[in-house]
Design an enzyme around this catalytic site. Sequence first.
Site, PDB file in Angstrom:
ATOM      1  N   LYS A  13       0.848  -1.197   0.000  1.00  0.00           N
ATOM      2  CA  LYS A  13       0.000   0.000   0.000  1.00  0.00           C
ATOM      3  C   LYS A  13       0.882   1.244   0.000  1.00  0.00           C
ATOM      4  O   LYS A  13       2.056   1.197   0.416  1.00  0.00           O
ATOM      5  CB  LYS A  13      -0.942   0.039   1.206  1.00  0.00           C
ATOM      6  CG  LYS A  13      -0.269   0.086   2.598  1.00  0.00           C
ATOM      7  CD  LYS A  13       0.152   1.461   3.077  1.00  0.00           C
ATOM      8  CE  LYS A  13       0.871   1.424   4.429  1.00  0.00           C
ATOM      9  NZ  LYS A  13       1.699   2.590   4.704  1.00  0.00           N
ATOM     10  N   ASP A 139      -2.309  -1.265  10.166  1.00  0.00           N
ATOM     11  CA  ASP A 139      -2.555  -1.272   8.718  1.00  0.00           C
ATOM     12  C   ASP A 139      -3.166  -2.586   8.226  1.00  0.00           C
ATOM     13  O   ASP A 139      -3.571  -2.687   7.065  1.00  0.00           O
ATOM     14  CB  ASP A 139      -1.243  -1.062   7.943  1.00  0.00           C
ATOM     15  CG  ASP A 139      -0.682   0.348   8.113  1.00  0.00           C
ATOM     16  OD1 ASP A 139      -1.421   1.233   8.570  1.00  0.00           O
ATOM     17  OD2 ASP A 139       0.503   0.539   7.779  1.00  0.00           O
TER      18      ASP A 139
END
Length: 301
Positions: A13, A139
Site C-alpha cells: 500500500k 494497517d
Amino acid sequence: MRLQGVSVEAFAKINLGLAVTAARPDGYHDIETVFQSVSLSDTLALTPLESSSGVSLRVHGLSVPDGPDNLAWRAAEAAVAEFGCPGVSIDLTKRIPVAAGLGGGSADAAAVLVGADALFAIGAPRETLLDVAAALGSDVPFMLSGGTALGTGRGESLERLPALSGVWFVLVTPRFAVSAGDAYRMARIGLTEALSFTRVNCLAVREGDIPTLAKGLRNDLEAGVLSAYPEVARVKETLIAEGALAAVMSGSGPTVVGLVKDEPAGQSMLTRLAGRGWDIHVVAPIDVGQRVTPIENEPVG
Ligand code: C5P
C-alpha cells in the site's frame, strides 16, 4: 477433490496523504489517511501442517525474520487460535521493501488470514477477520480488502472509496529502514487545518481529480523523517525535479511516492533515477488487497 494449498499475492500500500491529528493515551496516534493498494506484491504459498497446530515459515527474496518476529508468523498463530484451523506452513517470497512505509508486513499478515480462511474453508465473518487483523497491526485491517480507502482512528477504521485510475506511481526507497514508532515520535501533530487535507484528497479521489489530489498531498510524518534522514529529502526533491506531478512520503517512510500520468512516464523516470542507490518500483493502483489462487487439487481416495 482436495485443496492442497493456496497461493496469495499480497499487494503493498501507499498513503496518499497522512494527517496526524492527536496523540492517544494508548501510545498510538489518531490519523486520517487515504490508503491505496499498488501493484507491487509479496507471494505467500500456504499449505496445511496436518500433524500439528504450529507454524512453519520459509523466506525467499528480501531478508526478513523467519520466526515469531515476522507478522506473517503471528497472523498464522492468530488464525490457528481464532479459527481453530490446523497449523500452516508458509513459503514467503518477499519483494516489498521492508520497514519502508509500504505495509509489506501488514500485507503478508492479511494474506495469511485470508489465505488460511480459504485453505480451510472457514468462512470467518468479516468482523472476526477485522478484529484479528487490528490486533496484529494498525494497517492490517486495510490490507484485508485493499483498494482505495479512507483510514481513521489509528488507521483501522475504514471507509471504502471508489477505485483510483488515471495515475501511476514511482516508489523510490532509500536503502535503510525507518521504524514506524520512531516516525510517529518525531511527528508534528496538529499541523492540519480544520478542513483536513485528507478530506480534500478523498473528494479528489471520489471525483477522479488527479491534479487536485496531487496538489493536496501532505504527510505529517514527513517533516520529522526528512530532518532525521536528509536522503529522503533528496529523493523527494529529485522526483519533483524529474517531473513528478507530486511527491509525498508513504506512511512512516522512507519510501517517497512520485505521481506520474502513465506507465511510460514512470518507466522513463525509473531510467533517469537509476544508479543512485535507491530501490525503484513503477506501480499502478490496484483495487484489491490480495489475490488468492488454489495451488493444486488432487483426487482423494
Ligand atoms: O500498529 P503497528 O504495530 O503497525 O504500529 C507500529 C508503531 O507505530 C506503534 O507502536 C506506534 O508507535 C506507531 N503508530 C502510532 N499511531 C498509529 C499507528 C502506528 O503511533 N496510528
